[in-house]
Design an enzyme around this catalytic site. Structure first.
Site, PDB file in Angstrom:
ATOM      1  N   TYR A 181       0.801  -1.223   0.000  1.00  9.45           N
ATOM      2  CA  TYR A 181       0.000   0.000   0.000  1.00  9.45           C
ATOM      3  C   TYR A 181       0.839   1.281   0.000  1.00  9.45           C
ATOM      4  CZ  TYR A 181      -4.170  -2.851   0.754  1.00  9.45           C
ATOM      5  OH  TYR A 181      -5.194  -3.752   0.613  1.00  9.45           O
ATOM      6  N   LYS A 224       2.887 -15.044   3.888  1.00 12.09           N
ATOM      7  CA  LYS A 224       2.964 -15.968   2.758  1.00 12.09           C
ATOM      8  C   LYS A 224       4.456 -16.171   2.520  1.00 12.09           C
ATOM      9  CE  LYS A 224       1.102 -18.250  -0.655  1.00 12.09           C
ATOM     10  NZ  LYS A 224       0.216 -19.420  -0.496  1.00 12.09           N
TER      11      LYS A 224
END
Ligand code: NAI
Ligand code: MG
Length: 372
Positions: A137, A187
């Site tokens: 972001y 992840k």
């Protein structure tokens, strides 16, 4: 008497509706718990943008900086290109105020209907700590050959030790006042570089919290565990993008977008923290009085905790969840009362102190780590 300066940003659509209900509850909290607030309404949103072409300006940032907290409704309008207001106001505010942590509790309160079959309140009580300033972001990236079949888009995810450490440290402190369990959600098997940094920060900060037990869950597996076995989780710390996604799923567990609350916390003391329901401006129901004000009221409770008004925070939590538990539906006409009527009902319970205290009050726990 204690006095707090609050900036109120109602925003667009149902934002002003749920904010008005929350302010009615704040009135009742002030009389019951002996504090006052000075409130400045700041007209950011679609109307202001369409009239003046203005998003978040330096001047507004300075004005907001002079307040103890910001109560935010929601922003976004079909009259403005998607993303303009969201990026130009919400993301800009999070960055300008260095709101490093996005705190999103996922708690199913007793009596609140959940779409997850068989889920009970005892099994659904976790808090997601989302890093709020970087990851994917940061708006860094580039495109080449735009408009041709050779178009290339690079969108970078930035992870600094500094920002990850402050999120992880906050998550450990929260876990220490809760059930003592912290899960890293990432992840790491594919996003190897970012994963190494997050894992190393978890280990490094963890040395200061020997009593907190840790584990790790991949974000895709998290989407399976959350609805099926949320009891696995106490505090979950995760990156900006993953946190955005898994907390919408979390909101579903706890009864939907109308119920879920959040805080954007500045923990360095160099900016103002902001509290908002996680839903958007809901243009599909705006103007009808069909928005559930619970998410806004629980965000108000978080704000009160941040201001050091722990008793008021727990009181608003108790009154809001008592009213929620009695609703025939969580949104729309079926709620049986309008947004503002529900605000008044919550304020009423708060004023006469008749709502039973919430067992293991979330707001009491949050106050311990959130207070300014
Ligand atoms: P949304 O959260 O506004 O609405 C999604 C669905 O949930 C709609 O069906 C809506 O009616 C329902 N809903 C939302 N709040 C509710 C409430 N309090 N009570 C009952 N039902 C409620 O998300 P959507 O439709 O994707 O976005 C609408 C606008 O809001 C867009 O411009 C979007 O960018 C913006 N947005 C702003 C956010 C913010 O201000 N923090 C967060 C999310 C979206
Ligand atoms: Mg989101």
């Amino acid at each position: 008497m204690r006095r707090h300066a609050i900036a109120v940003l109602p925003g667009d659509g149902v934002g002003p509706e749920v904010t008005r209900a929350a302010l009615t509850v704040l009135d009742a909290a002030e009389s019951r718990f002996d504090f006052t607030t000075g409130r400045t309404e700041v007209p950011l949103g679609a109307d202001h943008y369409l009239e003046r072409g203005e998003l978040l300006t330096e001047g507004t940032v300075e004005q907001l900086r002079a307040h103890d907290a910001i109560l935010f409704g929601a922003i976004g309008s079909p009259r403005v290109t998607p993303g303009v207001l969201e990026r130009g106001i919400i993301l800009a505010l999070r960055r300008a105020m260095e709101q490093a942590i996005n705190l999103r509790p996922v708690r199913l309160y007793p009596g609140v209907p959940t779409p997850i079959a068989g889920l009970t309140p005892e099994r659904c009580d976790l808090v997601v700590v989302r890093e709020n300033t970087e990851g994917a972001y940061v708006a860094q990236g580039s495109s080449v050959h735009v408009g041709t079949p050779a178009q290339v888009a690079v969108q970078e995810s930035v992870n600094t030790w500094y920002a990850v450490e402050r999120a992880v440290d906050f998550a450990y402190r929260l876990a220490a006042v809760r059930r003592g369990r912290l899960t890293l959600c990432h992840k790491t098997n594919v996003l190897v570089e970012a994963g190494k940094l997050w894992t190393a920060v978890m280990e490094s900060v963890g040395e200061r919290f020997p009593d907190v037990e840790t584990d790790y869950v991949h974000v895709d597996a998290m989407c399976m565990h959350l609805p099926v076995s949320p009891e696995r989780f106490d505090v979950v710390v995760t990156d900006n993008l993953f946190g955005d996604i898994v907390t919408d799923l979390g909101a579903v567990l706890q009864g939907g977008l109308g119920v879920a609350a959040s805080g954007n916390l500045n923990i360095a003391g160099n900016g103002t923290s902001m509290f908002e329901p996680i839903h958007g401006s809901a243009p599909d129901i705006a103007g009808r009085g069909w928005a559930n004000p619970a998410g806004a009221c629980l965000s108000l409770a978080m704000m009160l905790g941040h201001l050091g008004e722990g008793e008021a925070a727990a009181g608003v939590e108790a009154a809001t969840t008592a009213v929620l538990a009695g609703l025939p539906a969580l949104a729309g006409e079926g709620m049986g009362a309008s947004t503002q009527e529900l605000g008044e009902r919550i304020a009423g319970l708060l004023a006469d102190g008749s709502a039973p205290p919430v067992e293991g009050s979330l707001m009491s726990q949050l106050t311990q780590v959130m207070a300014r």
